[in-house]
Design a protein around this motif. Structure first.
Motif, PDB file in Angstrom:
ATOM      1  N   ARG A  86      -0.233 -33.787 -10.694  1.00  0.00           N
ATOM      2  CA  ARG A  86      -0.491 -35.166 -10.316  1.00  0.00           C
ATOM      3  C   ARG A  86      -1.984 -35.456 -10.356  1.00  0.00           C
ATOM      4  N   LYS A  87      -2.342 -36.551 -10.975  1.00  0.00           N
ATOM      5  CA  LYS A  87      -3.738 -36.981 -11.058  1.00  0.00           C
ATOM      6  C   LYS A  87      -4.042 -37.918  -9.894  1.00  0.00           C
ATOM      7  N   LEU A  88      -5.305 -37.951  -9.514  1.00  0.00           N
ATOM      8  CA  LEU A  88      -5.727 -38.835  -8.436  1.00  0.00           C
ATOM      9  C   LEU A  88      -5.537 -40.278  -8.874  1.00  0.00           C
ATOM     10  N   SER A  89      -5.095 -41.111  -7.951  1.00  0.00           N
ATOM     11  CA  SER A  89      -4.647 -42.444  -8.330  1.00  0.00           C
ATOM     12  C   SER A  89      -5.698 -43.544  -8.169  1.00  0.00           C
ATOM     13  N   PHE A  90      -6.983 -43.195  -7.968  1.00  0.00           N
ATOM     14  CA  PHE A  90      -7.965 -44.272  -7.919  1.00  0.00           C
ATOM     15  C   PHE A  90      -9.206 -43.935  -8.741  1.00  0.00           C
ATOM     16  N   ARG A  91     -10.016 -44.966  -9.010  1.00  0.00           N
ATOM     17  CA  ARG A  91     -11.124 -44.880  -9.966  1.00  0.00           C
ATOM     18  C   ARG A  91     -12.316 -44.102  -9.404  1.00  0.00           C
ATOM     19  N   GLU A  92     -13.214 -43.726 -10.326  1.00  0.00           N
ATOM     20  CA  GLU A  92     -14.447 -43.018  -9.959  1.00  0.00           C
ATOM     21  C   GLU A  92     -15.349 -43.894  -9.091  1.00  0.00           C
ATOM     22  N   SER A  93     -15.394 -45.183  -9.392  1.00  0.00           N
ATOM     23  CA  SER A  93     -16.245 -46.084  -8.600  1.00  0.00           C
ATOM     24  C   SER A  93     -15.763 -46.138  -7.147  1.00  0.00           C
ATOM     25  N   THR A  94     -14.446 -46.057  -6.960  1.00  0.00           N
ATOM     26  CA  THR A  94     -13.894 -46.049  -5.606  1.00  0.00           C
ATOM     27  C   THR A  94     -14.235 -44.741  -4.903  1.00  0.00           C
ATOM     28  N   LYS A  95     -14.182 -43.649  -5.633  1.00  0.00           N
ATOM     29  CA  LYS A  95     -14.564 -42.344  -5.055  1.00  0.00           C
ATOM     30  C   LYS A  95     -16.015 -42.371  -4.604  1.00  0.00           C
ATOM     31  N   ASP A  96     -16.885 -42.955  -5.437  1.00  0.00           N
ATOM     32  CA  ASP A  96     -18.304 -43.053  -5.083  1.00  0.00           C
ATOM     33  C   ASP A  96     -18.494 -43.917  -3.840  1.00  0.00           C
ATOM     34  N   PHE A  97     -17.745 -45.007  -3.756  1.00  0.00           N
ATOM     35  CA  PHE A  97     -17.828 -45.890  -2.596  1.00  0.00           C
ATOM     36  C   PHE A  97     -17.411 -45.147  -1.321  1.00  0.00           C
ATOM     37  N   ILE A  98     -16.342 -44.375  -1.415  1.00  0.00           N
ATOM     38  CA  ILE A  98     -15.868 -43.602  -0.256  1.00  0.00           C
ATOM     39  C   ILE A  98     -16.927 -42.578   0.142  1.00  0.00           C
ATOM     40  N   ALA A  99     -17.501 -41.898  -0.838  1.00  0.00           N
ATOM     41  CA  ALA A  99     -18.525 -40.888  -0.563  1.00  0.00           C
ATOM     42  C   ALA A  99     -19.738 -41.510   0.123  1.00  0.00           C
ATOM     43  N   GLN A 100     -20.173 -42.686  -0.363  1.00  0.00           N
ATOM     44  CA  GLN A 100     -21.311 -43.367   0.251  1.00  0.00           C
ATOM     45  C   GLN A 100     -21.031 -43.703   1.709  1.00  0.00           C
ATOM     46  N   ASN A 101     -19.853 -44.251   1.968  1.00  0.00           N
ATOM     47  CA  ASN A 101     -19.536 -44.691   3.328  1.00  0.00           C
ATOM     48  C   ASN A 101     -19.304 -43.526   4.284  1.00  0.00           C
ATOM     49  N   LEU A 102     -18.728 -42.459   3.816  1.00  0.00           N
ATOM     50  CA  LEU A 102     -18.459 -41.339   4.721  1.00  0.00           C
ATOM     51  C   LEU A 102     -19.679 -40.445   4.935  1.00  0.00           C
ATOM     52  N   SER A 103     -20.620 -40.434   3.984  1.00  0.00           N
ATOM     53  CA  SER A 103     -21.810 -39.600   4.147  1.00  0.00           C
ATOM     54  C   SER A 103     -22.952 -40.346   4.837  1.00  0.00           C
ATOM     55  N   ASN A 104     -22.818 -41.635   4.995  1.00  0.00           N
ATOM     56  CA  ASN A 104     -23.836 -42.459   5.640  1.00  0.00           C
ATOM     57  C   ASN A 104     -23.756 -42.295   7.163  1.00  0.00           C
ATOM     58  N   PRO A 105     -24.829 -41.822   7.807  1.00  0.00           N
ATOM     59  CA  PRO A 105     -24.772 -41.637   9.262  1.00  0.00           C
ATOM     60  C   PRO A 105     -24.739 -42.945  10.059  1.00  0.00           C
ATOM     61  N   GLN A 106     -25.171 -44.060   9.456  1.00  0.00           N
ATOM     62  CA  GLN A 106     -25.159 -45.343  10.150  1.00  0.00           C
ATOM     63  C   GLN A 106     -23.880 -46.139   9.894  1.00  0.00           C
ATOM     64  N   THR A 107     -22.865 -45.514   9.371  1.00  0.00           N
ATOM     65  CA  THR A 107     -21.638 -46.232   9.069  1.00  0.00           C
ATOM     66  C   THR A 107     -20.936 -46.685  10.339  1.00  0.00           C
ATOM     67  N   THR A 108     -20.242 -47.798  10.241  1.00  0.00           N
ATOM     68  CA  THR A 108     -19.513 -48.335  11.393  1.00  0.00           C
ATOM     69  C   THR A 108     -18.012 -48.109  11.258  1.00  0.00           C
ATOM     70  N   ILE A 109     -17.613 -47.364  10.242  1.00  0.00           N
ATOM     71  CA  ILE A 109     -16.191 -47.115  10.013  1.00  0.00           C
ATOM     72  C   ILE A 109     -15.684 -46.128  11.055  1.00  0.00           C
ATOM     73  N   THR A 110     -14.613 -46.525  11.747  1.00  0.00           N
ATOM     74  CA  THR A 110     -14.050 -45.643  12.765  1.00  0.00           C
ATOM     75  C   THR A 110     -12.641 -45.172  12.439  1.00  0.00           C
ATOM     76  N   SER A 111     -11.982 -45.804  11.471  1.00  0.00           N
ATOM     77  CA  SER A 111     -10.611 -45.399  11.144  1.00  0.00           C
ATOM     78  C   SER A 111     -10.359 -45.510   9.646  1.00  0.00           C
ATOM     79  N   TYR A 112      -9.322 -44.838   9.216  1.00  0.00           N
ATOM     80  CA  TYR A 112      -8.941 -44.886   7.809  1.00  0.00           C
ATOM     81  C   TYR A 112      -8.432 -46.279   7.420  1.00  0.00           C
ATOM     82  N   THR A 113      -7.883 -47.004   8.379  1.00  0.00           N
ATOM     83  CA  THR A 113      -7.419 -48.362   8.104  1.00  0.00           C
ATOM     84  C   THR A 113      -8.607 -49.267   7.776  1.00  0.00           C
ATOM     85  N   GLU A 114      -9.706 -49.092   8.517  1.00  0.00           N
ATOM     86  CA  GLU A 114     -10.915 -49.864   8.231  1.00  0.00           C
ATOM     87  C   GLU A 114     -11.457 -49.515   6.845  1.00  0.00           C
ATOM     88  N   LEU A 115     -11.478 -48.243   6.526  1.00  0.00           N
ATOM     89  CA  LEU A 115     -11.952 -47.802   5.216  1.00  0.00           C
ATOM     90  C   LEU A 115     -11.061 -48.347   4.110  1.00  0.00           C
TER      91      LEU A 115
END
Length: 164
Positions: free
Chosen positions: A84-113
């Motif tokens: 099975r291949k991953l079902s979303f684009r590289e740009s989305t992966k980069d966006f997730i990486a930026q938000n999860l590696s950012n220490p000032q992020t305000t994301i608290t749940s996977y639903t918000e992400l």
């Protein structure tokens, strides 16, 4: 007419037996037993080998083909997880990486992400897919959304709070 086994086993029988004694998985034990039986000339045909080991002839053919192509290391590598291949684009992966590696992020749940991805990338991702990807690649420990009980009565909760 049964198919005769024509491959040559490169490893010695002693080496194969040592590997067999060290292994703990049943999948691998069957493969090594097949090589030992072929190396010791106890079987001549694939059907005979299949019946001795309790596998189908197709399985034996696949093992022998894998051994011919990539040797013992290819035969003993057990693949898990499918193709099975991953079902979303590289740009989305980069966006997730930026938000999860950012220490000032305000994301608290996977639903918000999930909602942020929908708003910014325009891609709707299944909750379980996002959760699995984030925990596997980033070891993230965001708040998991839990559904409240469907029979929960908000008026009863308010009445209970007022009486206590």
């Amino acid at each position: 007419m049964p198919k005769k086994i024509t491959i040559q086993i490169q490893e010695s029988e002693k080496e194969l037996r040592l590997l067999l004694n060290k292994t703990t998985t049943d999948r691998l034990r069957g493969r090594l037993k097949a090589l030992i039986l072929i190396k010791s000339d106890k079987v001549d045909y694939q059907s005979e080998l299949a019946s001795k080991l309790g596998f189908t002839e197709k399985t034996i053919r696949e093992w022998l083909k894998r051994y011919q192509v990539s040797g013992l290391s290819g035969l003993t590598k057990i693949r898990v997880g499918g193709n099975r291949k991953l079902s979303f684009r590289e740009s989305t992966k980069d966006f997730i990486a930026q938000n999860l590696s950012n220490p000032q992020t305000t994301i608290t749940s996977y639903t918000e992400l999930q909602q942020l991805i929908l708003d910014n990338c325009g891609e709707e991702i299944n909750y379980k897919t996002l959760y699995g990807y984030c925990t596997r690649h980033f070891n993230s420990k965001l708040k998991v959304s839990r559904k409240s009980h469907y029979k929960k009565d908000d008026q009863a909760i308010e009445a209970f709070k007022k009486t206590t």
